[in-house]
Scaffold this motif. Structure first.
Motif, mmCIF file in Angstrom:
data_model
loop_
_atom_site.group_PDB
_atom_site.id
_atom_site.type_symbol
_atom_site.label_atom_id
_atom_site.label_comp_id
_atom_site.label_asym_id
_atom_site.label_seq_id
_atom_site.Cartn_x
_atom_site.Cartn_y
_atom_site.Cartn_z
ATOM 1 N N ALA A 112 40.268 50.765 31.289
ATOM 2 C CA ALA A 112 39.004 50.133 31.667
ATOM 3 C C ALA A 112 38.052 50.088 30.474
ATOM 4 C CB ALA A 112 38.377 50.883 32.833
ATOM 5 N N ALA A 152 37.945 47.270 27.507
ATOM 6 C CA ALA A 152 37.139 46.043 27.550
ATOM 7 C C ALA A 152 35.899 46.170 26.685
ATOM 8 C CB ALA A 152 36.739 45.745 28.999
ATOM 9 N N ARG A 187 41.826 44.347 36.757
ATOM 10 C CA ARG A 187 41.939 45.789 36.524
ATOM 11 C C ARG A 187 43.143 46.036 35.641
ATOM 12 N NH1 ARG A 187 41.762 49.830 41.561
ATOM 13 N NH2 ARG A 187 39.602 50.185 40.941
ATOM 14 N N ALA A 246 35.684 46.682 35.140
ATOM 15 C CA ALA A 246 35.945 47.743 34.164
ATOM 16 C C ALA A 246 34.854 48.808 34.233
ATOM 17 C CB ALA A 246 36.028 47.159 32.761
ATOM 18 N N TRP A 295 35.534 40.696 35.102
ATOM 19 C CA TRP A 295 36.333 41.701 34.382
ATOM 20 C C TRP A 295 35.457 42.856 33.912
ATOM 21 C CZ3 TRP A 295 37.813 41.437 28.607
ATOM 22 C CH2 TRP A 295 38.667 42.504 28.279
#
Length: 718
Positions: free
Chosen positions: A641, A644, A611, A270, A266
């Motif tokens: 993005a 995160a 995403r 990101a 992830w």
């Protein structure tokens, strides 16, 4: 229709274009370089429904479809490379007939379709492999079209008149499509092939390919402004340069690595998405908002994305600030909602804005962008201690502050009301025409004061006061501090609703509060405006089932009259909004729920193939069910993005103090399932260090790596 009305339900405008093929962003794949981007489906096909190959806000390819033997192909799989440079589709044939009439069974031919964009040119490699038992002669067809539609037309705006599309010009290995715009600009889409088509029509190229048993055939295609000679070397050179450029962008700033493999996926995705959307401008790097609708410089989105990445990569904030300062308004212009000192909301390059059919060539109708710009400058200074840059920016910051003071003179609050009918009706981040309303559903009359905007103004004034003190401008610092505290008192007095223990969404033109509970109040926590007592009440409600869906925070409480989990702003979940609210909760010490919100967002990202989209539907999470996608969300989106990294910073409680050259960690937490996490090469002054967080029982320890221990002060507060 007026542009702001499109946001009520943008899915409707696109579905009307092709009801048989609605746009599904979570099943689309995007590539970008500079001011060009492409959006296509998993087959690599462009169907002309919100997808296409775009350059400078104009669609240069509206159709690009591959068939084999006159039939569509069967999808095996599709993916983006980890660095977002290459799109790959793996396809196979359906039952077809060879050119000589022989039957070719399904699955005999494998088609690999690889695509990239480099310097405004789309490159594609088609490799066909024959796994059948005999040589096959196959018809491969590429169908293409260029409608040369302005981005706003693609989004649904209807034009009364368009320019002239010229007849296609066929060459030996190419076809050229031209459009003469009403702005007297000729736009060209030249499609070139590595071999001569056996048949070339204005909208289709046919290739008769003979492929030996266990053999391969490769075809190269390029789409650009001029005819080219595609081949293996050109494709490989473009791919190498694109990957090198992307690696250079991803090297900027610190990186994060944890003990969780899926969590790392992830974070890596990101980071790659932020890099993909970041465009190198003359003023430095700038994160474009999102693909496809907002692949341009937006003031608000750029600032928020830079704030999210600031602890890792302050260079992004510097680029955003430099660009926005360069494009700051210097005059009053009602059509573009410009006023001296105001910071730009949006810039566009298409035909419609060149003709002033719409005001968005350089548009200033964002009430929050100016205080957010100041907030980012102050935050950048706190993160880096870079007063040289702040000193160069100071005239721009003073002009922005003067606009704030003037804008709040009449009511004591910064308000908005569009100056022309072509502008946005609502000018906060929730800019749908129905996103600001009274509890009974009435749409308020302006000028409107949004609650979160007053929070941004408060933080901007306080931050400027601190910078003025460092510049030894004591009198100005005292004045900005006085204005900030006076504003805090007015917000607490006018926006707080005793009966709901919450802040009103807005004040209308008559000073009447919009007594609606929204996530906007969470932004007040982010800037630290509320008292601890009121912040606790806001936090309790944000974390209740009315807002918290299990995947993130809804933008609107579920008891509001306009609540709709499928709407754009009235009950959906925006990851950046959840992240800002979560950072606000962390500021007031709500640590365990910060972990819970971070984990929920991560789990949503897993369902969206790592995403996070611009937004998704706000339905309550149920066991075994995935989050529900919003039909026309941007994907990727910069501040989704970046969410995160804002969530991660909130968990870690990490802050870099640029003035003292130290790192502060307050009551750190790790996401659920993560036992250790390292932040590598985090810049503190002139030193880059590695910082590790380790779970030890029910506590989280933080320490510098052995080689960096003692190089910068590390202050850990439990």
């Amino acid at each position: 229709m007026p542009l702001d009305e499109q946001k009520l339900d943008p899915a409707i405008a696109l579905a009307s274009l092709d009801e048989a093929a609605p746009r599904e962003p979570h099943r689309l794949f995007a590539l970008k370089h500079g001011d060009s981007f492409a959006v296509a489906d998993a087959y690599g096909d462009i169907r002309g429904v919100g997808d296409g190959f775009f350059r400078d806000d104009m669609r240069m390819l509206s159709e690009f479809r591959l068939t084999l033997g006159g039939r569509s192909t069967s999808l095996l799989g599709a993916s983006l490379s980890q660095d977002n440079v290459l799109f790959s589709a793996n396809l196979t044939n359906l039952p077809i007939k060879a050119i000589d009439g022989k039957e070719i069974r399904q699955g005999a031919i494998h088609i690999e379709r690889v695509r990239l964009i480099w310097q405004d040119r789309l490159y594609e490699r088609l490799t066909l492999s024959n796994y059948g038992q005999e040589q096959s002669a196959i018809l491969l067809s590429l169908r293409f079209a260029a409608d040369f539609r302005d981005m706003f037309e693609v989004r649904g705006t209807v034009r009364q008149k368009r320019g002239t599309a010229h007849l296609a010009e066929a060459g030996q290995n190419s076809i050229v499509l031209r459009y003469q715009g009403l702005d007297d600009v000729e736009r060209v889409s030249a499609i070139s092939f590595s071999q001569m088509p056996d048949q070339l029509m204005p909208d289709q190229a046919d290739f008769f390919l003979t492929i030996a048993k266990r053999g391969k055939q490769t075809l190269y295609v390029e789409v650009g402004t001029a005819v080219a000679a595609p081949d293996r070397e050109r494709f490989r050179a473009a791919a190498a340069r694109a990957r090198f450029a992307m690696r250079a962008k991803r090297r900027h700033g610190a990186t994060v690595h944890s003990s969780g493999r899926v969590f790392n996926d992830w974070i890596n995705r990101a980071r790659a998405d932020v890099a993909l959307l970041t465009t190198e401008l003359e003023t430095g790097p700038y994160p474009y908002a999102g693909i496809p609708w907002f692949s341009t410089a937006f003031g608000r989105d750029g600032v928020v994305s830079a704030l999210q990445m600031l602890w890792l990569n302050p260079g992004l904030a510097r680029g955003v600030l430099a660009f926005l300062a360069q494009h700051q308004a210097t005059e009053t212009a009602p059509f573009s909602d410009a006023q001296p000192g105001k910071i730009m909301h949006e810039t566009r390059k298409g035909e419609m804005v060149a003709l002033s059919e719409l005001p968005f060539g350089r548009y200033y109708g964002g009430v929050d962008t100016t205080p957010l710009y100041i907030l980012l400058a102050c935050s950048y200074a706190d993160r880096t201690g870079d007063m040289d840059f702040i000193d160069r920016l100071w005239p721009s910051l003073r002009a922005a502050a003067d606009w704030i003071v003037e804008a709040s003179r009449a009511t004591g609050f910064v308000t908005y009301q569009r100056a022309a009918a072509s502008g946005l009706a609502n000018q906060g981040w929730k800019d749908s025409y129905d996103s600001v309303f009274h509890a009974d559903g009435r749409i308020p009359k302006g000028p409107i004061a949004l609650v979160e905007v007053q929070g941004y103004v408060f933080a901007a004034l306080r931050g400027l006061a601190g910078l003025a003190e460092r510049r030894e401008e004591a009198e100005q610092a005292e004045e900005w501090n006085r204005l900030a505290e006076a504003l805090r008192e007015r917000v607490e007095q006018r926006f707080w609703m005793d009966e709901l223990d919450y802040y009103a969404l807005a004040l209308d033109g008559e000073g009447e509060p919009c007594r609606v509970r929204t996530s906007n109040a969470g932004h007040l926590l982010y800037v630290g405006l509320p008292s601890a007592e009121r912040a606790a009440k806001v936090a309790e409600q944000l974390l209740s089932a009315s807002f918290h869906s299990g995947w993130g925070l809804r933008t609107l409480a579920d008891d509001a009259v306009f609540f709709n989990p499928m709407s754009y702003h009235n009950g959906s979940i925006w990851p950046h909004d959840t992240a800002i609210c979560t950072a606000g909760l962390a500021r007031y010490g709500v640590r365990d729920d910060v972990v819970r919100l971070t984990s929920g967002t991560f789990e949503a990202a897993v369902h969206f193939n790592m995403r996070l989209p611009e937004l998704f539907c706000g339905f309550t999470r149920a066991p075994g069910e995935a989050p529900i996608a919003y039909p026309v969300a941007c994907l990727p989106q910069a501040w989704s993005a970046g969410a995160a990294f804002m969530l991660m910073q909130a968990c870690l409680g990490l802050r870099v103090d640029g003035w003292t050259g130290s790192i502060e960690v307050t009551r750190p937490r790790l996401p659920i399932g993560i036992d250790n996490l390292m932040v590598r090469h985090i810049q503190v002054g002139t030193v880059a260090v590695d910082l590790t967080f380790q779970r030890v029982g029910d506590r989280i320890g933080a320490f510098l790596s052995d080689q960096h221990e003692g190089s910068v002060p590390l202050i850990v507060r439990s």
